[in-house]
Design an enzyme around this catalytic site. Structure first.
Site, PDB file in Angstrom:
ATOM      1  CD  GLU A 117      -2.784  -0.264  -0.346  1.00 26.70           C
ATOM      2  OE1 GLU A 117      -2.773  -1.371  -0.904  1.00 26.70           O
ATOM      3  OE2 GLU A 117      -3.172   0.762  -0.897  1.00 26.70           O
ATOM      4  CG  HIS A 158     -53.379   9.628  -6.460  1.00 28.58           C
ATOM      5  ND1 HIS A 158     -53.251  10.867  -7.003  1.00 28.58           N
ATOM      6  CD2 HIS A 158     -52.116   9.189  -6.212  1.00 28.58           C
ATOM      7  CE1 HIS A 158     -51.975  11.195  -7.081  1.00 28.58           C
ATOM      8  NE2 HIS A 158     -51.257  10.181  -6.609  1.00 28.58           N
ATOM      9  CD  GLU A 215      -8.363   1.322  -1.833  1.00 26.99           C
ATOM     10  OE1 GLU A 215      -7.452   1.994  -1.298  1.00 26.99           O
ATOM     11  OE2 GLU A 215      -8.424   1.130  -3.057  1.00 26.99           O
ATOM     12  CG  HIS A 216      -6.728  -2.540  -0.354  1.00 30.69           C
ATOM     13  ND1 HIS A 216      -7.088  -3.214  -1.486  1.00 30.69           N
ATOM     14  CD2 HIS A 216      -6.292  -1.324  -0.770  1.00 30.69           C
ATOM     15  CE1 HIS A 216      -6.871  -2.457  -2.553  1.00 30.69           C
ATOM     16  NE2 HIS A 216      -6.395  -1.295  -2.138  1.00 30.69           N
TER      17      HIS A 216
HETATM   18  N1  LIG Z   1      -9.416   3.623  -4.744  1.00 31.10           N
HETATM   19  C1  LIG Z   1      -9.003   2.895  -5.757  1.00 31.10           C
HETATM   20  O1  LIG Z   1      -9.563   1.846  -6.036  1.00 31.10           O
HETATM   21  C2  LIG Z   1      -7.850   3.349  -6.543  1.00 31.10           C
HETATM   22  C3  LIG Z   1      -7.301   4.572  -6.294  1.00 31.10           C
HETATM   23  N2  LIG Z   1      -6.266   5.040  -7.033  1.00 31.10           N
HETATM   24  C4  LIG Z   1      -5.816   6.367  -6.691  1.00 31.10           C
HETATM   25  O2  LIG Z   1      -6.179   7.242  -7.754  1.00 31.10           O
HETATM   26  C5  LIG Z   1      -5.273   8.311  -7.798  1.00 31.10           C
HETATM   27  C6  LIG Z   1      -4.789   8.467  -9.224  1.00 31.10           C
HETATM   28  O3  LIG Z   1      -4.103   9.661  -9.323  1.00 31.10           O
HETATM   29  P1  LIG Z   1      -2.950   9.923 -10.337  1.00 31.10           P
HETATM   30  O4  LIG Z   1      -2.069   8.711 -10.382  1.00 31.10           O
HETATM   31  O5  LIG Z   1      -2.318  11.225  -9.981  1.00 31.10           O
HETATM   32  O6  LIG Z   1      -3.626   9.998 -11.774  1.00 31.10           O
HETATM   33  P2  LIG Z   1      -4.717  10.936 -12.456  1.00 31.10           P
HETATM   34  O7  LIG Z   1      -4.879  10.378 -13.837  1.00 31.10           O
HETATM   35  O8  LIG Z   1      -5.951  11.059 -11.643  1.00 31.10           O
HETATM   36  O9  LIG Z   1      -4.061  12.370 -12.505  1.00 31.10           O
HETATM   37  C7  LIG Z   1      -3.356  12.857 -13.602  1.00 31.10           C
HETATM   38  C8  LIG Z   1      -4.089  14.050 -14.200  1.00 31.10           C
HETATM   39  O10 LIG Z   1      -4.167  15.092 -13.238  1.00 31.10           O
HETATM   40  C9  LIG Z   1      -4.178  16.347 -13.922  1.00 31.10           C
HETATM   41  N3  LIG Z   1      -3.280  17.296 -13.256  1.00 31.10           N
HETATM   42  C10 LIG Z   1      -2.038  17.058 -12.801  1.00 31.10           C
HETATM   43  N4  LIG Z   1      -1.516  18.181 -12.282  1.00 31.10           N
HETATM   44  C11 LIG Z   1      -2.449  19.149 -12.415  1.00 31.10           C
HETATM   45  C12 LIG Z   1      -2.527  20.526 -12.055  1.00 31.10           C
HETATM   46  N5  LIG Z   1      -1.517  21.144 -11.442  1.00 31.10           N
HETATM   47  N6  LIG Z   1      -3.659  21.192 -12.318  1.00 31.10           N
HETATM   48  C13 LIG Z   1      -4.708  20.574 -12.926  1.00 31.10           C
HETATM   49  N7  LIG Z   1      -4.683  19.282 -13.293  1.00 31.10           N
HETATM   50  C14 LIG Z   1      -3.571  18.584 -13.043  1.00 31.10           C
HETATM   51  C15 LIG Z   1      -3.673  16.132 -15.298  1.00 31.10           C
HETATM   52  O11 LIG Z   1      -4.669  16.507 -16.205  1.00 31.10           O
HETATM   53  C16 LIG Z   1      -3.410  14.629 -15.389  1.00 31.10           C
HETATM   54  O12 LIG Z   1      -3.968  14.120 -16.565  1.00 31.10           O
HETATM   55  C17 LIG Z   1      -4.147   7.989  -6.808  1.00 31.10           C
HETATM   56  O13 LIG Z   1      -4.397   8.704  -5.619  1.00 31.10           O
HETATM   57  C18 LIG Z   1      -4.316   6.489  -6.565  1.00 31.10           C
HETATM   58  O14 LIG Z   1      -3.879   6.056  -5.286  1.00 31.10           O
HETATM   59  C19 LIG Z   1      -5.733   4.340  -8.085  1.00 31.10           C
HETATM   60  C20 LIG Z   1      -6.228   3.097  -8.373  1.00 31.10           C
HETATM   61  C21 LIG Z   1      -7.308   2.480  -7.615  1.00 31.10           C
HETATM   62  N1  LIG Z   2      -4.041  -1.354  -5.303  1.00 31.03           N
HETATM   63  C1  LIG Z   2      -4.343  -0.080  -5.884  1.00 31.03           C
HETATM   64  C2  LIG Z   2      -4.614  -0.163  -7.329  1.00 31.03           C
HETATM   65  C3  LIG Z   2      -3.396  -0.490  -8.111  1.00 31.03           C
HETATM   66  C4  LIG Z   2      -3.284  -0.640  -9.451  1.00 31.03           C
HETATM   67  N2  LIG Z   2      -2.001  -0.926  -9.716  1.00 31.03           N
HETATM   68  C5  LIG Z   2      -1.359  -0.973  -8.605  1.00 31.03           C
HETATM   69  N3  LIG Z   2      -2.178  -0.739  -7.623  1.00 31.03           N
HETATM   70  C6  LIG Z   2      -5.421   0.652  -5.118  1.00 31.03           C
HETATM   71  O1  LIG Z   2      -6.100   0.104  -4.319  1.00 31.03           O
HETATM   72  O2  LIG Z   2      -5.581   1.843  -5.272  1.00 31.03           O
HETATM   73 ZN   LIG Z   3      -1.802  -1.224  -5.700  1.00 30.33          ZN
END
Ligand SMILES: NC(=O)C1=CN([C@@H]2O[C@H](COP(=O)(O)OP(=O)(O)OC[C@H]3O[C@@H](n4cnc5c(N)ncnc54)[C@H](O)[C@@H]3O)[C@@H](O)[C@H]2O)C=CC1
Ligand SMILES: N[C@@H](Cc1c[nH]c[nH+]1)C(=O)O
Ligand SMILES: [Zn+2]
Length: 434
Positions: free
Chosen positions: A260, A423, A330-331
């Site tokens: 994590e 009704h 979450e997990h």
């Molecule tokens: N809860 C779940 O099941 C899961 C959660 N996650 C979480 O989702 C999140 C994904 O986030 P990221 O990897 O960052 O990808 P993301 O794709 O959400 O963010 C990237 C985008 O953010 C925008 N961005 C970046 N800087 C910016 C700025 N200064 N102003 C405006 N827009 C901006 C850009 O347009 C870019 O395309 C993480 O927190 C991850 O832990 C990921 C997978 C599963």
């Molecule tokens: N395990 C991640 C998702 C993930 C995709 N790839 C690696 N990790 C989450 O819960 O957010």
């Molecule tokens: Zn992961």
């Protein structure tokens, strides 16, 4: 050493901080999102492209933000054979899990003689999936979103995922999408993705629902567009609890803590145990395993473990369970001697993984259970993504002449009481007409 926090010695403020995790500092992102949304509302595709240029890919144009056939074909050429084999097994298992979730299309039960009631299930017609790509490539998330949508029978599935600086979408995600039958993919991330899907433009038709994990920018856009579109479950920075007892192998606990922690500096990775020896040993092993990670991932772990994560030492297994239920992770991994024995005591968790052979990385990639999960304590009320995120239920009823006789007086009485004469009339006249 990973910090060890004794639960009974934490102040209320310290406990509240843990509980909050990395509460997204959304205020700044909300301001950015507001501007981007207004621009896209006014300028449509041109506005979308401006922001892609600003945030992700300088060469974006109205024409090249949609993934074309040549790009799909290239992705199939680029994918390594062992990655393709892995994706295929993941695909099969995810598909199998989600097929088993599908309810009967029509359910109708006789509630009393001649009175039938139930539901008809139909897919949501248009859905937008957000596949993130900030701190990693996420073909796994493409599978976790596209497969349930496909199994549910959604007619139009649109994906948005950010391009890299060269304007390319990560190729394995494209292969995964195509395997699930997705044809419409836009190279859009963050606010511009959510706004385009919610509002629609000339080139990108609006959707009925958007779902998928995203960073603070996407989350801010979803908050502002709630009411315009269904924004799905809150899935933000990753978080987990590994629950350990005296039987736990501290090496496994340490390894799974780092699963994590490596997601980002905002990840909350916790090991919760009442056994001090396990806590101390796991802290030492975690330090050792951290050295095996590349610098940038190790730095994520160190930052997150110091701010939101670490090892929580409780007084008893019951206190550990109470903490888990209050936290609603979450997990949740149950790395205890008999996980099935305590399963009934787990009330709030997005995902519950039992025993030594079920690490959360395996659930993320291969088992088939959905890895898009509610975060930020929303596991108290939300569930993992499933076919139900892509289905809705219409209530369904059928009354026979016999049933009509049974219900008519109740209907007339209540219509009279509530003051709705039409009704009542609809019943009274049927008594004459039918
Ligand atoms: N809860 C779940 O099941 C899961 C959660 N996650 C979480 O989702 C999140 C994904 O986030 P990221 O990897 O960052 O990808 P993301 O794709 O959400 O963010 C990237 C985008 O953010 C925008 N961005 C970046 N800087 C910016 C700025 N200064 N102003 C405006 N827009 C901006 C850009 O347009 C870019 O395309 C993480 O927190 C991850 O832990 C990921 C997978 C599963
Ligand atoms: N395990 C991640 C998702 C993930 C995709 N790839 C690696 N990790 C989450 O819960 O957010
Ligand atoms: Zn992961």
């Amino acid at each position: 050493m990973v910090r060890i926090l004794k639960l009974s010695q934490l102040s209320d403020a310290e406990r509240a901080k843990l509980q909050k995790r990395a509460e997204l500092d959304i205020d700044n992102a909300l301001k950015v999102a507001q501007t981007v949304i207004e621009t896209i509302r006014e300028r449509g595709d041109a506005g979308v492209v401006d922001y892609v240029r600003r945030f992700d890919y300088e060469g974006a144009t109205v024409e090249n933000i949609k993934v074309n056939e040549a790009e799909f074909e290239r992705a199939f050429q680029l994918i390594e054979p062992e990655v393709k084999t892995a994706i295929e097994q993941a695909f099969r298992n995810i598909q199998e899990v989600h097929r088993r979730q599908m309810p009967e299309e029509i359910q109708l039960a006789e509630i009393e003689a001649g009175v039938f009631a139930g539901e008809k299930i139909s897919p949501i017609p248009n859905v937008g999936l957000y596949v993130p790509r900030g701190r990693g490539a996420f073909p796994s998330m493409m599978l976790m979103l596209a497969i349930p949508a496909m199994v549910a029978g959604v007619e139009r599935v649109v994906v948005c995922t950010p391009p890299d600086k060269q304007g390319n979408v990560e190729p394995v995600s494209l292969v995964a999408a195509r395997m699930a039958g997705v044809r419409e993919i836009y190279k859009l991330g963050g606010v511009q993705a959510i706004a385009a899907l919610a509002l629609g433009t000339k080139n990108i038709k609006r959707v009925d629902k958007i779902t998928g994990p995203c960073s603070v920018y996407g989350a801010a856009a979803k908050r502002l567009l709630f009411g315009t579109v269904d924004v799905g479950l809150p899935a933000g920075p990753s978080e987990s609890i590994v629950l350990a007892d005296e039987s736990t192998d501290a090496r496994l606990a340490a390894l799974d803590l780092l699963i994590e922690a490596e997601h980002g500096a905002d990840s909350a990775a916790l090991l919760v145990t009442h056994c001090e020896q396990v806590a101390i040993a796991a802290s030492e092993y975690a330090q050792e395993y951290l050295q095996k990670l590349p610098d940038w991932r190790r730095e994520f772990c160190e930052a997150g473990l110091a701010a939101y994560g670490g090892i929580i030492l409780t007084d008893s297994l019951q206190q550990s369970l109470d903490f888990v239920n209050e936290y609603a992770p979450e997990h949740l991994e149950l790395l205890v001697s008999n996980p099935f024995a305590i399963l009934g005591k787990i009330k709030n968790a997005g995902e519950i993984l039992l025993g030594n052979h079920t690490p959360s990385s395996m659930a993320t990639y291969a088992i088939g259970v959905n890895a898009v999960l509610p975060t930020g304590s929303f596991a108290r009320s939300y569930s993992a993504v499933s076919v139900y995120d892509f289905l809705k239920r219409s209530t369904l009823a059928y009354v026979t002449p016999e049933g009509f006789e049974k219900l008519k007086e109740t209907t007339k009485t209540l219509a009279e009481y509530e003051g709705f004469p039409a009704h009542k009339l609809a019943i009274q006249h049927r008594e004459i007409l039918l």
